[in-house]
Enzyme design. Structure first.
Site, PDB file in Angstrom:
ATOM      1  N   ASP A 163       0.806  -1.316  -0.057  1.00  0.00           N
ATOM      2  CA  ASP A 163       0.070  -0.046  -0.045  1.00  0.00           C
ATOM      3  C   ASP A 163       0.718   1.441  -0.020  1.00  0.00           C
ATOM      4  OD1 ASP A 163      -2.617   1.415   0.589  1.00  0.00           O
ATOM      5  OD2 ASP A 163      -1.487   2.055   2.200  1.00  0.00           O
ATOM      6  N   ALA A 204       3.979   1.743  -0.983  1.00  0.00           N
ATOM      7  CA  ALA A 204       4.608   1.760  -2.229  1.00  0.00           C
ATOM      8  C   ALA A 204       3.767   2.550  -3.365  1.00  0.00           C
ATOM      9  CB  ALA A 204       5.219   0.544  -2.784  1.00  0.00           C
ATOM     10  N   LYS A 205       2.460   2.027  -3.290  1.00  0.00           N
ATOM     11  CA  LYS A 205       1.522   2.423  -4.395  1.00  0.00           C
ATOM     12  C   LYS A 205       0.960   3.884  -4.089  1.00  0.00           C
ATOM     13  CE  LYS A 205      -2.829   0.675  -3.602  1.00  0.00           C
ATOM     14  NZ  LYS A 205      -3.783  -0.295  -3.393  1.00  0.00           N
ATOM     15  N   ARG A 258       6.385 -11.041  -2.653  1.00  0.00           N
ATOM     16  CA  ARG A 258       6.062 -12.482  -2.950  1.00  0.00           C
ATOM     17  C   ARG A 258       5.377 -12.733  -4.089  1.00  0.00           C
ATOM     18  NH1 ARG A 258       3.792 -13.557   2.907  1.00  0.00           N
ATOM     19  NH2 ARG A 258       2.999 -11.620   2.222  1.00  0.00           N
ATOM     20  N   LYS A 287       8.286   3.777   9.645  1.00  0.00           N
ATOM     21  CA  LYS A 287       7.801   3.694  11.137  1.00  0.00           C
ATOM     22  C   LYS A 287       7.109   2.097  11.288  1.00  0.00           C
ATOM     23  CE  LYS A 287       4.045   5.478  12.091  1.00  0.00           C
ATOM     24  NZ  LYS A 287       2.810   6.651  12.398  1.00  0.00           N
ATOM     25  N   ASP A 304      10.439   9.709   9.111  1.00  0.00           N
ATOM     26  CA  ASP A 304       9.276  10.203   9.945  1.00  0.00           C
ATOM     27  C   ASP A 304       8.806  11.333   8.828  1.00  0.00           C
ATOM     28  OD1 ASP A 304       7.512  12.400  11.163  1.00  0.00           O
ATOM     29  OD2 ASP A 304       8.364  11.346  12.971  1.00  0.00           O
ATOM     30  N   HIS A 305       7.542  10.771   8.220  1.00  0.00           N
ATOM     31  CA  HIS A 305       7.069  11.697   6.918  1.00  0.00           C
ATOM     32  C   HIS A 305       6.682  13.132   7.386  1.00  0.00           C
ATOM     33  CE1 HIS A 305       2.777  10.923   8.018  1.00  0.00           C
ATOM     34  NE2 HIS A 305       2.572  11.525   7.360  1.00  0.00           N
ATOM     35  N   GLU A 311      -7.039  14.778  12.891  1.00  0.00           N
ATOM     36  CA  GLU A 311      -7.526  14.143  11.872  1.00  0.00           C
ATOM     37  C   GLU A 311      -8.829  13.790  11.949  1.00  0.00           C
ATOM     38  OE1 GLU A 311      -4.542  11.197  10.307  1.00  0.00           O
ATOM     39  OE2 GLU A 311      -4.384  10.764  12.437  1.00  0.00           O
ATOM     40  N   ASP A 317       1.422   6.074  17.656  1.00  0.00           N
ATOM     41  CA  ASP A 317       1.152   6.307  16.104  1.00  0.00           C
ATOM     42  C   ASP A 317       1.684   7.747  15.740  1.00  0.00           C
ATOM     43  OD1 ASP A 317       0.082   5.331  13.601  1.00  0.00           O
ATOM     44  OD2 ASP A 317      -1.585   6.850  13.893  1.00  0.00           O
ATOM     45  N   HIS A 364       5.866  11.860  15.219  1.00  0.00           N
ATOM     46  CA  HIS A 364       5.570  13.158  14.517  1.00  0.00           C
ATOM     47  C   HIS A 364       5.434  14.427  15.353  1.00  0.00           C
ATOM     48  CE1 HIS A 364       4.954  10.185  11.331  1.00  0.00           C
ATOM     49  NE2 HIS A 364       3.551  10.017  11.657  1.00  0.00           N
ATOM     50  N   LYS A 393      -9.447  18.434   9.700  1.00  0.00           N
ATOM     51  CA  LYS A 393      -8.034  18.032   9.455  1.00  0.00           C
ATOM     52  C   LYS A 393      -7.294  19.178   9.532  1.00  0.00           C
ATOM     53  CE  LYS A 393      -4.622  15.980   7.641  1.00  0.00           C
ATOM     54  NZ  LYS A 393      -3.750  14.901   8.160  1.00  0.00           N
TER      55      LYS A 393
HETATM   56  N1  LIG Z   1       0.395   2.371   4.140  1.00  0.00           N
HETATM   57  C1  LIG Z   1       0.908   3.623   4.910  1.00  0.00           C
HETATM   58  O1  LIG Z   1       0.060   4.437   4.607  1.00  0.00           O
HETATM   59  C2  LIG Z   1       1.916   3.587   5.764  1.00  0.00           C
HETATM   60  C3  LIG Z   1       2.803   2.398   5.991  1.00  0.00           C
HETATM   61  N2  LIG Z   1       3.774   2.483   6.873  1.00  0.00           N
HETATM   62  C4  LIG Z   1       4.595   1.542   6.991  1.00  0.00           C
HETATM   63  O2  LIG Z   1       5.250   0.939   5.783  1.00  0.00           O
HETATM   64  C5  LIG Z   1       5.575  -0.331   5.913  1.00  0.00           C
HETATM   65  C6  LIG Z   1       4.597  -0.931   4.684  1.00  0.00           C
HETATM   66  O3  LIG Z   1       3.351  -0.775   4.978  1.00  0.00           O
HETATM   67  P1  LIG Z   1       2.201  -1.135   3.941  1.00  0.00           P
HETATM   68  O4  LIG Z   1       2.733  -1.043   2.517  1.00  0.00           O
HETATM   69  O5  LIG Z   1       0.921  -0.402   4.175  1.00  0.00           O
HETATM   70  O6  LIG Z   1       2.031  -2.793   4.035  1.00  0.00           O
HETATM   71  P2  LIG Z   1       1.167  -3.552   2.879  1.00  0.00           P
HETATM   72  O7  LIG Z   1       0.730  -4.760   3.928  1.00  0.00           O
HETATM   73  O8  LIG Z   1       0.219  -3.158   2.075  1.00  0.00           O
HETATM   74  O9  LIG Z   1       2.604  -4.345   2.129  1.00  0.00           O
HETATM   75  C7  LIG Z   1       3.512  -5.114   2.571  1.00  0.00           C
HETATM   76  C8  LIG Z   1       4.477  -5.414   1.600  1.00  0.00           C
HETATM   77  O10 LIG Z   1       5.398  -6.124   2.021  1.00  0.00           O
HETATM   78  C9  LIG Z   1       5.523  -7.599   1.250  1.00  0.00           C
HETATM   79  N3  LIG Z   1       5.975  -8.852   2.141  1.00  0.00           N
HETATM   80  C10 LIG Z   1       4.998  -9.127   3.263  1.00  0.00           C
HETATM   81  N4  LIG Z   1       5.465 -10.273   3.545  1.00  0.00           N
HETATM   82  C11 LIG Z   1       6.406 -10.517   3.032  1.00  0.00           C
HETATM   83  C12 LIG Z   1       7.457 -11.783   2.981  1.00  0.00           C
HETATM   84  N5  LIG Z   1       7.591 -12.570   3.755  1.00  0.00           N
HETATM   85  N6  LIG Z   1       8.509 -11.484   1.855  1.00  0.00           N
HETATM   86  C13 LIG Z   1       8.751 -10.584   1.026  1.00  0.00           C
HETATM   87  N7  LIG Z   1       7.673  -9.666   1.006  1.00  0.00           N
HETATM   88  C14 LIG Z   1       6.802  -9.711   1.792  1.00  0.00           C
HETATM   89  C15 LIG Z   1       4.083  -7.492   0.600  1.00  0.00           C
HETATM   90  O11 LIG Z   1       4.470  -8.402  -0.589  1.00  0.00           O
HETATM   91  P3  LIG Z   1       3.627  -9.605  -0.972  1.00  0.00           P
HETATM   92  O12 LIG Z   1       2.373  -9.409  -0.466  1.00  0.00           O
HETATM   93  O13 LIG Z   1       3.793  -9.524  -2.630  1.00  0.00           O
HETATM   94  O14 LIG Z   1       4.464 -10.640  -0.608  1.00  0.00           O
HETATM   95  C16 LIG Z   1       3.884  -6.372   0.411  1.00  0.00           C
HETATM   96  O15 LIG Z   1       4.615  -5.750  -0.908  1.00  0.00           O
HETATM   97  C17 LIG Z   1       4.853  -0.785   7.338  1.00  0.00           C
HETATM   98  O16 LIG Z   1       6.254  -0.797   8.069  1.00  0.00           O
HETATM   99  C18 LIG Z   1       4.091   0.300   7.658  1.00  0.00           C
HETATM  100  O17 LIG Z   1       4.173   0.472   9.292  1.00  0.00           O
HETATM  101  C19 LIG Z   1       4.318   4.024   7.326  1.00  0.00           C
HETATM  102  C20 LIG Z   1       3.383   4.878   7.087  1.00  0.00           C
HETATM  103  C21 LIG Z   1       2.268   4.712   6.444  1.00  0.00           C
HETATM  104  O1  LIG Z   2       1.931   8.221  10.403  1.00  0.00           O
HETATM  105  C1  LIG Z   2       0.588   8.541  10.418  1.00  0.00           C
HETATM  106  O2  LIG Z   2       0.227   9.455   9.940  1.00  0.00           O
HETATM  107  C2  LIG Z   2      -1.000   9.453   9.421  1.00  0.00           C
HETATM  108  C3  LIG Z   2      -1.141  11.288   9.361  1.00  0.00           C
HETATM  109  O3  LIG Z   2      -0.285  11.634   8.283  1.00  0.00           O
HETATM  110  P1  LIG Z   2      -0.798  13.064   7.733  1.00  0.00           P
HETATM  111  O4  LIG Z   2       0.215  13.192   6.779  1.00  0.00           O
HETATM  112  O5  LIG Z   2      -1.959  12.782   6.931  1.00  0.00           O
HETATM  113  O6  LIG Z   2      -1.034  14.065   8.625  1.00  0.00           O
HETATM  114  C4  LIG Z   2      -2.022   9.003  10.537  1.00  0.00           C
HETATM  115  O7  LIG Z   2      -3.380   9.106   9.748  1.00  0.00           O
HETATM  116  C5  LIG Z   2      -1.611   7.699  10.672  1.00  0.00           C
HETATM  117  O8  LIG Z   2      -2.521   7.022  11.638  1.00  0.00           O
HETATM  118  C6  LIG Z   2       0.089   7.641  11.133  1.00  0.00           C
HETATM  119  O9  LIG Z   2       0.224   6.287  11.212  1.00  0.00           O
END
Ligand SMILES: NC(=O)C1=CN([C@@H]2O[C@H](COP(=O)(O)OP(=O)(O)OC[C@H]3O[C@@H](n4cnc5c(N)ncnc54)[C@H](OP(=O)(O)O)[C@@H]3O)[C@@H](O)[C@H]2O)C=CC1
Ligand SMILES: O=C1O[C@H](COP(=O)(O)O)[C@@H](O)[C@H](O)[C@H]1O
Length: 509
Positions: A14, A16-17, A44, A150, A179-180, A217, A236, A241, A346
């Site tokens: 998520d 990355a996307k 994976r 984080k 820390d974004h 928020e 969180d 932050h 917000k």
């Molecule tokens: N999403 C957000 O908005 C935020 C996320 N973060 C942090 O960023 C990090 C990623 O979060 P997020 O993208 O949401 O997580 P997701 O669950 O969406 O993605 C996890 C990723 O890890 C990969 N993965 C999981 N297990 C394995 C494994 N055993 N081997 C290889 N790859 C693996 C998955 O790939 P596949 O499924 O193809 O294996 C997938 O690409 C976390 O630390 C989260 O706390 C921080 C701030 C905001």
């Molecule tokens: O790291 C996080 O930040 C968001 C809030 O970020 P913002 O850039 O939209 O202010 C928060 O919603 C989330 O819970 C937290 O993990």
């Protein structure tokens, strides 16, 4: 900028996307990526390079600030992208990865500068770092960097354990802890603004009555129940932050400081923070949790009714705290910090309220009609700086009226936090990443709060979704004769506030 291989763990996830690909594309359009750049995405699931690129393109269409209409450079951008299947725990997959990186470096004729971005759950950080080291992915013919998301630990002890483990494979100089909030343009501007002699002269306890840091928020727990119910607002948002914003506003950074000096000054702020005792946390910390309410005209469920949340959960979705920095500049100035989910609007902002001997308590206008002078940094959703000063109206001599000197950035021109941070990591500039000392001191300061919450030594106040948090958070400031600035208590007040802003005096600086 040096040629780089960007190795992305969690390339199908998520973050990355939604953040990383749009940020990389915007950097590419702005010509801020290295001229020789290779990205290897890892996950994976089985994906061909073509379908990986198609997914990346889709995410850029959906999430780039430039919008779906501005994709003329998407094809050349995607040429740099390759995908490889890797299971984090399988050592042989790292060997395969090494071969792939070397092949790409050879094709591009570039040296072995490798940036490893861990966009995966924190439970994987240690294993990946160890496998990178064991498999020889860090080459002697170039630099290696580890960008890490984080959460960095769950408490002081787990953060220390994690850091010790990462340190076996990467030096502190090689670790970039994201820390974004430090990537947000207005937070970054604080560094330069406080070096400005005009502001710098005012930035002390001689002139400032109090400082308020708010990150409200409207969103609730969303789909992250499993994580959030264990973390709460304190882990969180607050430990990272909010304390990072505190460090950015309270450190007195000298002119022309390098990253080492900036981080050193931030560390001094944390060291000067008056520590809390678990038993007395409740005197300066308010814990809240949202119950059902109305948000932007629609009913909103209470936290305990959210999917995946324990119906008896005592987790905090709101925290407000009063802090003191015991140093030469800030002794005697309270810093009020609050953050909450399902709040009325917000808004992330920092407000400096100036001392004004003739002002009555509650910040209200006194007999002269004056209200306090304010300096406001709006961080999101809008970026801006407002100086609100008292002046006399020309028609009605004698009446004081606050005017606002306003600077606001047009939204499309503002780079996203992730653009700034990825650019800095590629450049090897650690200024806006959290140094281990800051992280450790933050956890250390927060630890009594964690324990007091855990042991229920602090009451949990319920607040309505769509409000400004529990009334006790207002009382925290009222005790000192202040109030939270810019909480519009009703829709009508929001309208009035907007109206007033239209009349504000605009100046570009
Ligand atoms: N999403 C957000 O908005 C935020 C996320 N973060 C942090 O960023 C990090 C990623 O979060 P997020 O993208 O949401 O997580 P997701 O669950 O969406 O993605 C996890 C990723 O890890 C990969 N993965 C999981 N297990 C394995 C494994 N055993 N081997 C290889 N790859 C693996 C998955 O790939 P596949 O499924 O193809 O294996 C997938 O690409 C976390 O630390 C989260 O706390 C921080 C701030 C905001
Ligand atoms: O790291 C996080 O930040 C968001 C809030 O970020 P913002 O850039 O939209 O202010 C928060 O919603 C989330 O819970 C937290 O993990």
């Amino acid at each position: 900028m040096e040629p780089t291989s960007f190795v992305l763990f969690g390339a199908t996830g998520d973050l990355a996307k939604r953040k990383i690909y749009p940020a990389l594309y915007n950097l590419f359009v702005d010509r801020k990526l290295p001229p020789s750049f290779s990205l290897i995405g890892l996950g994976r699931r089985e994906l061909s390079d073509e379908s990986f690129r198609a997914n990346v393109e889709l995410s850029i269409r959906q999430f780039s600030r430039r919008g779906a209409d501005n994709l003329s450079l998407i094809k050349p951008f995607l040429q740099a992208f390759r995908y490889s299947v890797l299971d984090i725990s399988r050592k042989e997959d790292y060997k395969k990865l090494l071969q792939m990186i070397e092949r790409r470096e050879e094709e591009l004729g570039i040296s072995s500068n490798r940036l490893f971005y861990l966009s995966v759950g924190p439970e994987f950080f240690e294993t990946i770092a160890a496998n990178i080291q064991e498999s020889g992915l860090g080459s002697p013919n170039g630099w290696k960097r580890l960008v890490i998301e984080k959460p960095f630990g769950h408490d002081l002890q787990s953060a220390r354990d994690l850091n010790r483990k990462l340190s076996k494979a990467f030096t502190e100089q090689e670790i970039y802890r994201i820390d974004h909030y430090l990537g947000k343009p207005m937070v970054q501007k604080l560094e330069a603004l406080q070096q400005n002699p005009v502001l710098n002269a005012l930035w002390t306890n001689h002139y400032i009555a109090n400082v308020q840091i708010t990150a409200n928020e409207t969103v609730g727990v969303e789909e992250r129940a499993g994580y959030y119910d264990q973390a709460g607002a304190v882990r969180d948002m607050f430990q990272n932050h909010m304390l990072q914003m505190l460090m950015m506003v309270a450190s007195h950074i000298p002119n022309n400081s390098d990253s080492e000096m900036v981080r050193f000054k931030k560390k001094l702020v944390m060291e000067a923070l008056e520590p809390l005792q678990k038993e007395t946390v409740k005197a300066s910390v308010i814990r809240g949790q949202y119950k059902e309410g109305m948000l932007q005209g629609k009913p909103a469920a209470g936290y305990r009714s959210e999917p995946g949340i324990d119906s008896a959960s005592m987790n905090d979705t709101f925290i407000a705290a009063k802090l003191h920095i015991d140093d030469f500049f800030w002794r005697g100035v309270p810093f009020y910090i609050r953050t909450g989910k399902r709040m009325k609007e917000k808004s992330t902002r920092i407000v400096f309220e100036f001392k004004e001997p003739s002002i009555t308590s509650q910040g209200s206008a006194d007999a002269d009609g004056k209200s306090p002078n304010l300096l406001v940094f709006e961080i999101s959703p809008n970026e801006g700086i407002t100086l609100q000063v008292n002046t006399r109206e020309s028609q009605h001599k004698g009446d004081f009226k606050p005017i606002r000197i306003d600077f606001h950035e047009s939204r499309n021109d503002v780079p996203e936090a992730y653009e700034n941070l990825i650019y800095d990591a590629l450049n090897g500039d650690p200024t806006f990443f959290a140094h281990w000392d800051e992280v450790e001191l933050s956890w250390k300061w927060v630890q009594p709060i964690l324990e007091a919450f855990e042991e229920n030594l602090v009451p949990l106040y319920l607040y309505e979704a769509g409000s400004y948090g529990p009334a006790e958070s207002d009382a925290l400031l009222a005790k000192d004769g202040y109030h939270w600035w810019f909480d519009a208590k009703s829709e009508k007040e929001i309208e009035t506030k907007r109206g007033e802003q239209q009349y504000a005096y605009h100046a570009n600086y």
